[in-house]
Design an enzyme around this catalytic site. Structure first.
Site, mmCIF file in Angstrom:
data_model
loop_
_atom_site.group_PDB
_atom_site.id
_atom_site.type_symbol
_atom_site.label_atom_id
_atom_site.label_comp_id
_atom_site.label_asym_id
_atom_site.label_seq_id
_atom_site.Cartn_x
_atom_site.Cartn_y
_atom_site.Cartn_z
ATOM 1 N N ILE A 1 0.853 -1.202 0.000
ATOM 2 C CA ILE A 1 0.000 0.000 0.000
ATOM 3 C C ILE A 1 0.884 1.244 0.000
ATOM 4 O O ILE A 1 1.774 1.390 0.828
ATOM 5 C CB ILE A 1 -0.910 0.028 1.257
ATOM 6 C CG1 ILE A 1 -1.849 -1.177 1.267
ATOM 7 C CG2 ILE A 1 -1.704 1.339 1.312
ATOM 8 C CD1 ILE A 1 -2.683 -1.311 2.547
ATOM 9 N N LYS A 2 0.602 2.109 -0.956
ATOM 10 C CA LYS A 2 1.288 3.409 -1.036
ATOM 11 C C LYS A 2 0.245 4.453 -0.688
ATOM 12 O O LYS A 2 -0.804 4.528 -1.335
ATOM 13 C CB LYS A 2 1.792 3.593 -2.466
ATOM 14 C CG LYS A 2 2.168 4.988 -2.906
ATOM 15 C CD LYS A 2 2.434 4.922 -4.409
ATOM 16 C CE LYS A 2 3.116 6.124 -5.007
ATOM 17 N NZ LYS A 2 2.426 7.373 -4.899
#
Ligand code: FBP
Length: 273
Positions: free
Chosen positions: A184-185
Site C-alpha cells: 500500500i502506497k
C-alpha cells in the site's frame, strides 16, 4: 498442502522489490498524470530521468508501459519494474478528476518482465466503485499468475476537505488491504504518531507516497524517518527526487534512512543541493 506455483511466483517477485522487507520505489508516471511541466529543464526526456533513477539504486521503478518500453535497455535486468496500469490526466474536466481509468494490463506487465503491477483507487470518490471493482479484478488476475499488486490508496473526493486526515487515510488503507493489495502506497499523515495508526490497521506493508516537492529537503527526510519509526516499510517517491538538483544524492539519503536506519539529519549530508 502443496504450495501453489503462483504463490511462489508472488514471493519471488516481492522478494526482488522488498529488501529485508523494505523498499524505496521510484514513481515515474507524472508525464501522464501531471504532464511534462513536472520535469525540470534538462530532464524532459524520460531516458535522462531513468538513467539517474537506475544509478541512484532504487529498489524498483513504477512507471507506465510506454515509458517502460522507451527506457527498457536502461532498467531491464538492473531494477525491477512495477507497471502502473491505471491513470488520468490533469487536463480532464474538474468533475472527472476523481476517476482513474485503465491504461495497461497485467498481461502487458508479464510480457515486459515486470515484478509488480500498480493501480490507484480514490477512496471516497463518487466513482469509487469503478476503481475498487477494477482493482479487485486486477488482484484476482495477479493472484493467479503470481504477480504482486501495489495500490495507490488515496482518499480523494470533491466533498472531502482533508485528504491527509488520519482517520480517512487509515480507513483507505484498511479497505485497500481488504481488497487484497500486497503493498500500500498512501499519504503521509503528518507525524509518526498518526502514521502508526495507519500502519496498525493494515496487514500488508505500507509505504509513504512522496507528494509535491517539500520546501526544505530536511522536511521530506524527516517525514521519511517518521514513517519508518511508525512501522512503515518504505517510500514511493517521484517529485521530491526528480525535481531536486541533487537527484542521486537525495535518493541515496532516502535509501539510507529506509534501509540503514539513518537519521534524517545525518542523511542530509548526502542530499545537499
Ligand atoms: P510523487 O512522489 O511525486 O508524489 O509521486 C507519487 C504519485 O502518486 C505519482 O505516482 C503520481 O503521478 C502522482 O503522485 C499523483 O499526484 P497527485 O497527487 O497530484 O494526483
Amino acid at each position: 498442502m502443496t504450495t501453489s506455483f503462483s504463490s511462489i511466483g508472488k514471493k519471488v517477485r516481492l522478494g526482488r522489490i522488498l529488501k529485508n522487507g523494505r523498499a524505496v520505489i521510484f514513481a515515474f508516471d507524472h508525464g501522464f498524470e501531471h504532464g511534462p511541466s513536472d520535469f525540470p529543464e534538462g530532464r524532459e526526456s524520460p531516458r535522462t530521468i531513468m538513467e539517474l533513477a537506475v544509478s541512484a539504486g532504487f529498489d524498483a521503478i513504477m512507471t507506465t508501459k510506454g515509458i517502460a518500453r522507451a527506457t527498457h535497455d536502461l532498467w531491464a535486468g538492473r531494477v525491477p519494474l512495477i507497471l502502473k496500469v491505471t491513470g488520468k490526466t490533469s487536463i480532464r474536466p474538474p468533475e472527472q478528476q476523481f476517476l482513474q481509468y485503465s491504461i495497461g494490463s497485467v498481461e502487458e506487465a508479464i510480457a515486459m518482465g515486470a515484478d509488480g503491477v500498480a493501480a490507484t483507487v480514490y477512496w471516497g470518490s463518487p466513482q469509487e466503485e469503478l476503481m475498487a471493482e477494477r482493482f479487485s479484478s486486477i488482484v484476482s488476475i495477479c493472484d493467479s499468475v503470481g504477480m504482486p499488486v501495489m495500490i495507490l490508496s488515496y482518499p480523494r473526493g470533491p466533498e472531502m476537505s482533508d485528504w491527509y486526515n488520519v482517520e480517512t487515510v487509515r480507513y483507505a488503507c484498511r479497505a485497500s488491504a481488504e481488497l487484497g493489495a500486497d503493498l500500500i502506497k498512501t499519504y503521509y499523515t503528518g507525524s509518526a504518531e498518526t502514521f502508526k495508526k495507519v500502519v496498525e490497521v493494515s496487514p500488508v506493508p505500507v509505504l509513504m507516497s512522496g507528494g509535491a516537492r517539500a520546501k526544505e529537503v530536511i522536511d521530506f527526510l524527516r517525514a521519511v524517518e517518521s514513517v519508518i519509526s511508525a512501522g512503515g516499510l518504505g517510500v514511493v517517491v517521484g517529485r521530491n527526487v526528480f525535481q531536486s538538483p541533487n537527484f542521486v544524492g537525495l535518493a541515496r539519503a532516502v535509501i539510507s534512512i529506509v534501509h540503514k536506519g539513518a537519521r534524517a539529519e545525518d542523511a542530509m549530508s548526502l542530499a545537499r543541493e
